[in-house]
Design a protein around this motif. Sequence first.
Motif, PDB file in Angstrom:
ATOM      1  N   LEU A  83       0.797  -1.220   0.000  1.00  0.00           N
ATOM      2  CA  LEU A  83       0.000   0.000   0.000  1.00  0.00           C
ATOM      3  C   LEU A  83       0.832   1.275   0.000  1.00  0.00           C
ATOM      4  CD1 LEU A  83      -2.597  -1.086   2.703  1.00  0.00           C
ATOM      5  CD2 LEU A  83      -2.812  -1.250   0.221  1.00  0.00           C
ATOM      6  N   PHE A  84       2.155   1.157   0.011  1.00  0.00           N
ATOM      7  CA  PHE A  84       3.009   2.346   0.066  1.00  0.00           C
ATOM      8  C   PHE A  84       2.895   3.165  -1.205  1.00  0.00           C
ATOM      9  CE2 PHE A  84       6.312   0.446   3.209  1.00  0.00           C
ATOM     10  CZ  PHE A  84       5.389   0.564   4.203  1.00  0.00           C
ATOM     11  N   ASP A  85       3.199   4.448  -1.076  1.00  0.00           N
ATOM     12  CA  ASP A  85       3.188   5.343  -2.225  1.00  0.00           C
ATOM     13  C   ASP A  85       4.577   5.318  -2.870  1.00  0.00           C
ATOM     14  OD1 ASP A  85       2.332   7.181  -4.056  1.00  0.00           O
ATOM     15  OD2 ASP A  85       2.704   8.900  -2.757  1.00  0.00           O
ATOM     16  N   ALA A  86       4.833   4.238  -3.576  1.00  0.00           N
ATOM     17  CA  ALA A  86       6.119   4.027  -4.242  1.00  0.00           C
ATOM     18  C   ALA A  86       5.835   3.206  -5.495  1.00  0.00           C
ATOM     19  CB  ALA A  86       7.078   3.288  -3.306  1.00  0.00           C
ATOM     20  N   PRO A  87       6.825   3.019  -6.348  1.00  0.00           N
ATOM     21  CA  PRO A  87       6.602   2.152  -7.524  1.00  0.00           C
ATOM     22  C   PRO A  87       6.197   0.741  -7.086  1.00  0.00           C
ATOM     23  CG  PRO A  87       8.657   3.351  -7.746  1.00  0.00           C
ATOM     24  CD  PRO A  87       8.154   3.632  -6.371  1.00  0.00           C
ATOM     25  N   MET A  88       5.332   0.144  -7.861  1.00  0.00           N
ATOM     26  CA  MET A  88       4.786  -1.166  -7.489  1.00  0.00           C
ATOM     27  C   MET A  88       5.864  -2.227  -7.387  1.00  0.00           C
ATOM     28  SD  MET A  88       2.163  -2.467  -6.494  1.00  0.00           S
ATOM     29  CE  MET A  88       1.471  -4.051  -6.154  1.00  0.00           C
ATOM     30  N   TRP A  89       6.886  -2.174  -8.230  1.00  0.00           N
ATOM     31  CA  TRP A  89       7.951  -3.168  -8.163  1.00  0.00           C
ATOM     32  C   TRP A  89       8.706  -3.066  -6.844  1.00  0.00           C
ATOM     33  CZ3 TRP A  89      12.966  -1.689  -7.553  1.00  0.00           C
ATOM     34  CH2 TRP A  89      13.271  -0.358  -7.842  1.00  0.00           C
ATOM     35  N   LEU A  90       8.864  -1.841  -6.328  1.00  0.00           N
ATOM     36  CA  LEU A  90       9.545  -1.656  -5.053  1.00  0.00           C
ATOM     37  C   LEU A  90       8.681  -2.155  -3.900  1.00  0.00           C
ATOM     38  CD1 LEU A  90      12.039  -0.540  -3.658  1.00  0.00           C
ATOM     39  CD2 LEU A  90      10.914   1.676  -3.563  1.00  0.00           C
ATOM     40  N   ASN A  91       7.385  -1.857  -3.951  1.00  0.00           N
ATOM     41  CA  ASN A  91       6.474  -2.353  -2.922  1.00  0.00           C
ATOM     42  C   ASN A  91       6.455  -3.879  -2.904  1.00  0.00           C
ATOM     43  OD1 ASN A  91       5.790   0.242  -2.283  1.00  0.00           O
ATOM     44  ND2 ASN A  91       3.878   0.229  -3.413  1.00  0.00           N
ATOM     45  N   ALA A  92       6.407  -4.488  -4.089  1.00  0.00           N
ATOM     46  CA  ALA A  92       6.392  -5.949  -4.170  1.00  0.00           C
ATOM     47  C   ALA A  92       7.703  -6.549  -3.669  1.00  0.00           C
ATOM     48  CB  ALA A  92       6.118  -6.390  -5.603  1.00  0.00           C
ATOM     49  N   ALA A  93       8.815  -5.895  -3.960  1.00  0.00           N
ATOM     50  CA  ALA A  93      10.118  -6.391  -3.493  1.00  0.00           C
ATOM     51  C   ALA A  93      10.206  -6.362  -1.971  1.00  0.00           C
ATOM     52  CB  ALA A  93      11.242  -5.569  -4.110  1.00  0.00           C
ATOM     53  N   VAL A  94       9.757  -5.270  -1.363  1.00  0.00           N
ATOM     54  CA  VAL A  94       9.777  -5.182   0.107  1.00  0.00           C
ATOM     55  C   VAL A  94       8.840  -6.217   0.715  1.00  0.00           C
ATOM     56  CG1 VAL A  94       9.228  -3.683   2.060  1.00  0.00           C
ATOM     57  CG2 VAL A  94      10.480  -2.763   0.127  1.00  0.00           C
ATOM     58  N   CYS A  95       7.695  -6.422   0.089  1.00  0.00           N
ATOM     59  CA  CYS A  95       6.744  -7.426   0.568  1.00  0.00           C
ATOM     60  C   CYS A  95       7.343  -8.828   0.478  1.00  0.00           C
ATOM     61  CB  CYS A  95       5.444  -7.337  -0.216  1.00  0.00           C
ATOM     62  SG  CYS A  95       4.198  -8.520   0.298  1.00  0.00           S
ATOM     63  N   ILE A  96       8.007  -9.143  -0.610  1.00  0.00           N
ATOM     64  CA  ILE A  96       8.619 -10.464  -0.784  1.00  0.00           C
ATOM     65  C   ILE A  96       9.758 -10.675   0.209  1.00  0.00           C
ATOM     66  CG2 ILE A  96      10.015 -11.838  -2.381  1.00  0.00           C
ATOM     67  CD1 ILE A  96       8.183 -10.748  -4.608  1.00  0.00           C
ATOM     68  N   VAL A  97      10.566  -9.658   0.429  1.00  0.00           N
ATOM     69  CA  VAL A  97      11.654  -9.762   1.404  1.00  0.00           C
ATOM     70  C   VAL A  97      11.084  -9.980   2.802  1.00  0.00           C
ATOM     71  CG1 VAL A  97      13.459  -8.410   2.549  1.00  0.00           C
ATOM     72  CG2 VAL A  97      13.353  -8.496   0.071  1.00  0.00           C
ATOM     73  N   ASN A  98      10.026  -9.241   3.138  1.00  0.00           N
ATOM     74  CA  ASN A  98       9.408  -9.413   4.449  1.00  0.00           C
ATOM     75  C   ASN A  98       8.797 -10.805   4.590  1.00  0.00           C
ATOM     76  OD1 ASN A  98       8.599  -8.764   7.017  1.00  0.00           O
ATOM     77  ND2 ASN A  98       6.831  -7.594   6.374  1.00  0.00           N
ATOM     78  N   LEU A  99       8.185 -11.313   3.518  1.00  0.00           N
ATOM     79  CA  LEU A  99       7.634 -12.670   3.570  1.00  0.00           C
ATOM     80  C   LEU A  99       8.733 -13.711   3.723  1.00  0.00           C
ATOM     81  CD1 LEU A  99       4.794 -12.516   0.928  1.00  0.00           C
ATOM     82  CD2 LEU A  99       4.565 -12.789   3.393  1.00  0.00           C
ATOM     83  N   PHE A 100       9.897 -13.491   3.114  1.00  0.00           N
ATOM     84  CA  PHE A 100      11.018 -14.414   3.293  1.00  0.00           C
ATOM     85  C   PHE A 100      11.501 -14.412   4.734  1.00  0.00           C
ATOM     86  CE2 PHE A 100      15.632 -14.894   3.653  1.00  0.00           C
ATOM     87  CZ  PHE A 100      15.729 -16.241   3.349  1.00  0.00           C
ATOM     88  N   PHE A 101      11.668 -13.215   5.309  1.00  0.00           N
ATOM     89  CA  PHE A 101      12.094 -13.135   6.711  1.00  0.00           C
ATOM     90  C   PHE A 101      11.073 -13.794   7.630  1.00  0.00           C
ATOM     91  CE2 PHE A 101      14.722  -9.120   5.771  1.00  0.00           C
ATOM     92  CZ  PHE A 101      15.842  -9.880   5.497  1.00  0.00           C
ATOM     93  N   TRP A 102       9.774 -13.603   7.321  1.00  0.00           N
ATOM     94  CA  TRP A 102       8.725 -14.207   8.134  1.00  0.00           C
ATOM     95  C   TRP A 102       8.791 -15.727   8.032  1.00  0.00           C
ATOM     96  CZ3 TRP A 102       4.804 -17.554   7.015  1.00  0.00           C
ATOM     97  CH2 TRP A 102       3.902 -17.784   8.040  1.00  0.00           C
ATOM     98  N   TRP A 103       8.944 -16.247   6.814  1.00  0.00           N
ATOM     99  CA  TRP A 103       9.035 -17.689   6.618  1.00  0.00           C
ATOM    100  C   TRP A 103      10.225 -18.273   7.373  1.00  0.00           C
ATOM    101  CZ3 TRP A 103      12.946 -20.400   4.053  1.00  0.00           C
ATOM    102  CH2 TRP A 103      12.690 -21.764   3.864  1.00  0.00           C
TER     103      TRP A 103
END
Length: 125
Positions: A83-103
């Motif tokens: 939901l951040f106000d940034a390019p979608m690729w950057l938002n998706a990258a941060v989301c994927i990194v966070n999901l990796f750390f969570w996993w």
Amino acid sequence: MNLNISAPYVWSLYIVFAGLVLTLNLAGVQIIIGQLEWDWMLTCLILISLYAVLTARQLYTHGRIWPQKALFFSFPFSFVHLLFDAPMWLNAAVCIVNLFFWWAAYRLSGRLAAVSPYGGPSGYL
């Protein structure tokens, strides 16, 4: 391939990954509810670090699995980064990194309870 790491490394990796997951979740929630002042953010970061160390102790010393269950409920906060106000690729990258750390933190929490020398995983609080 089965990766075997000794208990001290599992302990330290769990603390690092749990701290990173909760810090990224705090950053996402902070954007949604509004900017927190720096002293509140520092206080939250100290509490996150303390929580990561205490839950690692609960997992390893007592074999309790409630920290793994609590970590499971933090899963949806990873998607807040979309939901951040940034390019979608950057938002998706941060989301994927966070999901990796969570996993990684979720898997290590189960492993830490399993290698507890004081007994296996227990559901007791």
